[in-house]
Design a protein around this motif. Structure first.
Motif, PDB file in Angstrom:
ATOM      1  N   ASP A   1       0.936  -1.203   0.128  1.00 25.14           N
ATOM      2  CA  ASP A   1      -0.072   0.047  -0.144  1.00 25.14           C
ATOM      3  C   ASP A   1       0.802   1.341   0.033  1.00 25.14           C
ATOM      4  OD1 ASP A   1      -2.794  -1.142   0.406  1.00 25.14           O
ATOM      5  OD2 ASP A   1      -1.627  -2.008   1.987  1.00 25.14           O
ATOM      6  N   LEU A   2       2.171   1.166   0.510  1.00 21.85           N
ATOM      7  CA  LEU A   2       3.004   2.318   0.548  1.00 21.85           C
ATOM      8  C   LEU A   2       4.341   1.794   0.628  1.00 21.85           C
ATOM      9  CD1 LEU A   2       3.780   5.357   1.296  1.00 21.85           C
ATOM     10  CD2 LEU A   2       3.359   4.651   3.574  1.00 21.85           C
TER      11      LEU A   2
ATOM     12  N   ASP B   1      14.811   5.555 -10.770  1.00 20.58           N
ATOM     13  CA  ASP B   1      13.872   5.342 -11.765  1.00 20.58           C
ATOM     14  C   ASP B   1      12.542   4.897 -11.644  1.00 20.58           C
ATOM     15  OD1 ASP B   1      15.981   6.356 -13.347  1.00 20.58           O
ATOM     16  OD2 ASP B   1      16.655   4.548 -14.080  1.00 20.58           O
ATOM     17  N   TYR B   2      12.292   3.706 -10.909  1.00 18.16           N
ATOM     18  CA  TYR B   2      10.974   3.125 -10.363  1.00 18.16           C
ATOM     19  C   TYR B   2      10.455   4.295  -9.771  1.00 18.16           C
ATOM     20  CZ  TYR B   2       7.449   0.116  -9.163  1.00 18.16           C
ATOM     21  OH  TYR B   2       6.191  -0.482  -8.919  1.00 18.16           O
TER      22      TYR B   2
ATOM     23  N   HIS C   1       6.581   5.946 -10.529  1.00 13.51           N
ATOM     24  CA  HIS C   1       5.163   5.580  -9.849  1.00 13.51           C
ATOM     25  C   HIS C   1       5.335   6.452  -8.418  1.00 13.51           C
ATOM     26  CE1 HIS C   1       6.586   2.045 -12.307  1.00 13.51           C
ATOM     27  NE2 HIS C   1       5.417   1.880 -12.241  1.00 13.51           N
ATOM     28  N   THR C   2       5.299   7.411  -8.509  1.00 13.48           N
ATOM     29  CA  THR C   2       4.974   8.419  -7.544  1.00 13.48           C
ATOM     30  C   THR C   2       3.780   8.362  -6.539  1.00 13.48           C
ATOM     31  OG1 THR C   2       4.086  10.122  -8.894  1.00 13.48           O
ATOM     32  CG2 THR C   2       6.353  10.453  -8.688  1.00 13.48           C
TER      33      THR C   2
ATOM     34  N   VAL D   1       5.594   5.199  -4.426  1.00  9.16           N
ATOM     35  CA  VAL D   1       6.676   5.223  -3.800  1.00  9.16           C
ATOM     36  C   VAL D   1       6.974   6.494  -3.539  1.00  9.16           C
ATOM     37  CG1 VAL D   1       8.970   4.745  -3.956  1.00  9.16           C
ATOM     38  CG2 VAL D   1       7.515   3.231  -5.097  1.00  9.16           C
ATOM     39  N   HIS D   2       7.636   6.800  -2.212  1.00 12.61           N
ATOM     40  CA  HIS D   2       7.933   7.967  -1.542  1.00 12.61           C
ATOM     41  C   HIS D   2       9.161   7.806  -1.291  1.00 12.61           C
ATOM     42  CE1 HIS D   2       3.997   9.785  -0.628  1.00 12.61           C
ATOM     43  NE2 HIS D   2       3.599   8.535  -0.877  1.00 12.61           N
ATOM     44  N   ILE D   3       9.943   8.963  -2.081  1.00 10.47           N
ATOM     45  CA  ILE D   3      11.334   8.946  -1.738  1.00 10.47           C
ATOM     46  C   ILE D   3      11.869   9.861  -0.687  1.00 10.47           C
ATOM     47  CG2 ILE D   3      13.585   9.755  -2.634  1.00 10.47           C
ATOM     48  CD1 ILE D   3      12.487   9.613  -5.522  1.00 10.47           C
TER      49      ILE D   3
END
Length: 206
Positions: free
Chosen positions: A131-132, A173-174, A178-179, A182-184
């Protein structure tokens, strides 16, 4: 609210194991039931597979395809026998690494094609997704020094700098594509700042 499957990703020494208990404590403070896992590993059988994957074997090199298949064998076992049932029971699950690790390490690092990875994933876990995902981004030199400070390096941690550069680039890149998933997180900052940024993302998710 429905149970959550939260994964932490990143190169070696990014700080995943430090953040897992912090996230667990935060979710529990909200009255949620929480379990923590790691990949590869997380159950008796999966830990046995992990031992093959991380052990240094000077007599026989583990080939890239075998590595990929073992990763997904462990993942399939964990998802079907533990993660899915516990999510249905209402537990939030925090996992140190999951499917994105294979995209980064076996895909980016080893150079295995995404076509092959996707076929193995389909057989192993289908369309099951977190989910996150929190991607901890850190300078490679800092991460490797942290890994060395933990003690003896495992089979992955012994890889060359260019391997980890490919892994890092595959992760980023991924994440950029897929913002929504995925949270950087900038893991170069001090722990309190990293913690605050992670909890902010969790607050928004909840």
């Amino acid at each position: 609210m429905a149970s959550l499957f939260i994964t932490l990703e990143g190169t070696e020494g990014a700080g995943k194991s430090t953040l897992v208990p912090i996230i667990k404590e935060y979710l529990e403070s909200k009255g949620r039931k929480v379990l923590t896992l790691r990949e590869p590993g997380g159950s008796e059988i999966c830990e046995q597979i992990r031992e093959i994957l991380v052990s240094v074997n000077d007599n026989e090199k583990l080939c890239d395809t075998a590595e990929l298949l073992l990763m997904y064998a462990s993942r399939a076992q964990l998802v079907e026998n533990f993660i899915k049932p516990k999510l249905k029971e209402g537990f939030d699950i925090i996992c140190d690494r999951h499917d994105l690790s294979s995209i980064a390490y076996q895909g980016g690092g080893r150079g295995i094609s995404m076509d092959k990875i996707n076929k193995v994933r389909e057989v192993s876990i289908g369309d099951f997704r977190p989910d996150l995902t929190l991607l901890l981004d850190i300078d490679l030199d800092i991460g490797i020094e942290r890994a060395k400070a933990r003690g003896k390096l495992d089979r992955f941690e012994r890889e060359a700098q260019d391997f980890f550069l490919r892994v890092k680039n595959a992760y980023l890149d991924y994440a950029k594509k897929h913002t929504d998933l995925v949270h950087i997180i900038d893991a170069k900052q001090d722990l309190e700042t990293v913690k605050a940024n992670v909890l902010k993302v969790l607050e928004e998710k909840l």
